[in-house]
Motif scaffolding. Structure first.
Motif, PDB file in Angstrom:
ATOM      1  N   HIS A 109      -6.536  21.366 -11.114  1.00 31.00           N
ATOM      2  CA  HIS A 109      -5.369  21.984 -10.477  1.00 31.00           C
ATOM      3  C   HIS A 109      -5.590  23.474 -10.233  1.00 31.00           C
TER       4      HIS A 109
ATOM      5  N   ARG B 253      -7.623  23.725  -7.011  1.00 30.08           N
ATOM      6  CA  ARG B 253      -6.808  23.321  -5.870  1.00 30.08           C
ATOM      7  C   ARG B 253      -5.772  24.390  -5.518  1.00 30.08           C
TER       8      ARG B 253
ATOM      9  N   ARG C 275      -5.534  26.243  -1.935  1.00 29.48           N
ATOM     10  CA  ARG C 275      -4.275  26.268  -1.202  1.00 29.48           C
ATOM     11  C   ARG C 275      -3.957  27.687  -0.715  1.00 29.48           C
TER      12      ARG C 275
ATOM     13  N   ASP D 154      -8.163  15.927  -2.673  1.00 31.96           N
ATOM     14  CA  ASP D 154      -7.037  15.918  -3.607  1.00 31.96           C
ATOM     15  C   ASP D 154      -5.925  16.851  -3.147  1.00 31.96           C
ATOM     16  N   LEU D 155      -6.298  18.043  -2.718  1.00 35.61           N
ATOM     17  CA  LEU D 155      -5.304  19.020  -2.293  1.00 35.61           C
ATOM     18  C   LEU D 155      -4.504  18.510  -1.099  1.00 35.61           C
TER      19      LEU D 155
ATOM     20  N   GLU E 108      -2.263  15.481  -2.109  1.00 33.66           N
ATOM     21  CA  GLU E 108      -1.113  15.921  -2.892  1.00 33.66           C
ATOM     22  C   GLU E 108      -0.052  16.564  -1.998  1.00 33.66           C
TER      23      GLU E 108
ATOM     24  N   ALA F 155       1.627  13.967   0.199  1.00 35.72           N
ATOM     25  CA  ALA F 155       2.513  13.105  -0.578  1.00 35.72           C
ATOM     26  C   ALA F 155       3.806  13.823  -0.948  1.00 35.72           C
ATOM     27  N   GLU F 156       3.720  15.133  -1.112  1.00 38.97           N
ATOM     28  CA  GLU F 156       4.911  15.931  -1.428  1.00 38.97           C
ATOM     29  C   GLU F 156       5.763  16.205  -0.199  1.00 38.97           C
TER      30      GLU F 156
ATOM     31  N   ALA G   4      -7.081  12.699  -8.832  1.00 34.00           N
ATOM     32  CA  ALA G   4      -5.802  13.213  -9.306  1.00 34.00           C
ATOM     33  C   ALA G   4      -4.672  12.941  -8.330  1.00 34.00           C
ATOM     34  N   SER G   5      -5.024  12.775  -7.055  1.00 33.77           N
ATOM     35  CA  SER G   5      -3.993  12.796  -6.024  1.00 33.77           C
ATOM     36  C   SER G   5      -3.510  11.444  -5.553  1.00 33.77           C
ATOM     37  N   LEU G   6      -4.309  10.405  -5.752  1.00 34.42           N
ATOM     38  CA  LEU G   6      -4.009   9.142  -5.090  1.00 34.42           C
ATOM     39  C   LEU G   6      -4.376   7.994  -6.022  1.00 34.42           C
TER      40      LEU G   6
END
Length: 417
Positions: free
Chosen positions: A276, A279, A283, A307-308, A311, A314-315, A342-344
């Motif tokens: 995190h 990421r 970002r 992952d970034l 995520e 998805a948000e 981590a993301s999916l």
């Protein structure tokens, strides 16, 4: 158009500068005037450097055997600390190539231990017939194969070793009775190695059990209880094993290898624990220039970008301006399959708002995976094969020297304009 390159695992500042310069040059040839940025993250978010480049957790290397203790042990330089286990070295080589000793004997022959009459049939051919006509395993052999997880692998290995051309050639070179006994021992050793190799991770076999299996098979083939490859073959074979044996190489270099590989493996492990942080950094870098952006990630850099983006999508807040994700030598598809992203969650499709994704791979690159089969039917996902002509591991870094990568990248960018 802005390109943002995120480097992969094990890269530190000097290497990062070289990579970034190469990528700027490659993109500049196909898209003149394109801006290429690259946030360096190795020191800040990568594995911590080890003091003196060595891990204190690595066991100390043991005292080497002396030539007096084992004549196959090469003389060490004064003060050298060279772990050496000829038995482990030889079995390590046999597991990679169970036929290697027989192949060597087929070319060089066995030691002259008694020839038959001129024109007589080679005694080794009789040993080969014994191998091909071995009865079903007896009670002791069955119990041993069951206890070691080798029951399924044994008949497959037996069939392979029995019919291998190298086996027949080595049998013909074993002309006399003494050479035939040596051949029987080498043949049993090849059969044990082939069985272990066939079983792979299913094998649960100690060294003592392996040796007991070897003794049983050697006896069935009429060899001597302690017969090996024969002195002539063993001398050459043992020397090769000593130099190429993976166990010896690892033992000699474990401390150095652990230290030197810490950035490579450590970056991956640290990302899995604290990804995190990286990421969040990426970002910020992307948001700092909200214009049209192509994200390029190599290896672990591609995982972090995937992952970034997943995520954020998805948000319900996709990153602004991201036109295309490009992954090169990426493990993201495989990690998604096994549930290690981590993301999916595994099996979950890419969320709405995830950008177009172009995934480069080289079949020789053991760290590169396909994305399209993992996300079937998703028109955003495209795989593109490249080939550097290099084996693994060099091919994992050779992508950036391939004009075809930049040409395909330029086509993907211009097609969407």
């Amino acid at each position: 158009m802005r390109f943002l390159f995120v480097h992969g695992t094990g890269v530190r500042h000097e290497r990062h500068e070289v990579l970034t310069g190469r990528i700027r040059e490659g993109i500049g040839k196909v898209l003149p005037g394109a801006a290429v940025d690259s946030p360096y993250w190795g020191d800040r978010f990568g594995a911590l450097a080890l003091p003196d480049g060595r891990a204190r957790s690595v066991p100390a290397r043991r005292r080497p055997r002396t030539p007096a203790e084992d004549p196959r042990t090469p003389a060490a330089a004064p003060g050298a600390d060279v772990p050496c286990d000829p038995v482990a070295d030889e079995w390590g080589l046999l597991l990679v190539d169970p036929l290697c000793a027989l192949r060597l004997a087929a070319e060089t022959g066995w030691e002259d231990t008694g020839y038959g009459p001129p024109g007589a049939r080679a005694a080794g051919l009789g040993v080969l017939e014994l191998l091909r006509e071995l009865p079903p395993p007896g009670e002791e052999l069955v119990a041993l194969l069951d206890d070691t997880g080798l029951s399924v692998a044994y008949p497959l290995a037996l069939a392979w070793i029995s019919e291998a051309p190298e086996t027949a050639r080595a049998a013909r070179r074993a002309e006399g009775s003494g050479a035939a006994r040596e051949f029987a021992g080498a043949l049993a050793r090849a059969l044990v190695a082939a069985t272990l190799a066939e079983a792979g991770e299913e094998a649960e076999c100690s060294g003592a059990e392996r040796d007991q299996l070897l003794l049983l098979l050697t006896a069935l083939l009429g060899g001597e209880a302690r017969a090996g490859a024969g002195r002539k073959v063993a001398g050459v074979f043992g020397g090769i094993a000593m130099r190429l044996g993976g166990q010896r190489a690892l033992g000699m270099s474990r401390g150095r290898l652990t230290g030197s590989s810490s950035p490579f493996l450590g970056d991956i492990l640290r990302y899995q624990a604290r990804g995190h942080e990286l990421r969040a950094h990426l970002r910020e870098e992307i948001a700092a220039h909200p214009g049209p952006t192509v994200l390029i990630g190599h290896s672990l850099g591609g995982i972090a970008l995937f992952d970034l983006l997943a995520e954020a999508a998805a948000e319900g807040a996709p990153l602004p301006g991201v036109r295309l994700l490009v992954t090169v030598g990426s493990q993201a598809p495989y990690l998604h399959e096994i549930g290690a992203l981590a993301s999916l969650a595994p099996g979950q499709p890419l969320p709405a708002g995830f950008p177009e994704w172009l995934n480069f791979f080289d079949r020789q690159d053991l760290l590169a995976y396909l994305a399209e089969p993992v996300f079937p039917g998703d028109a955003r996902v495209r795989d593109h094969e490249l080939s550097s002509g290099q084996p693994f591991l060099p091919c994992h870094s050779a992508y950036w020297k391939l004009p075809a990568l930049y040409e395909r990248l330029a086509a993907a960018v211009t097609d969407g304009e």
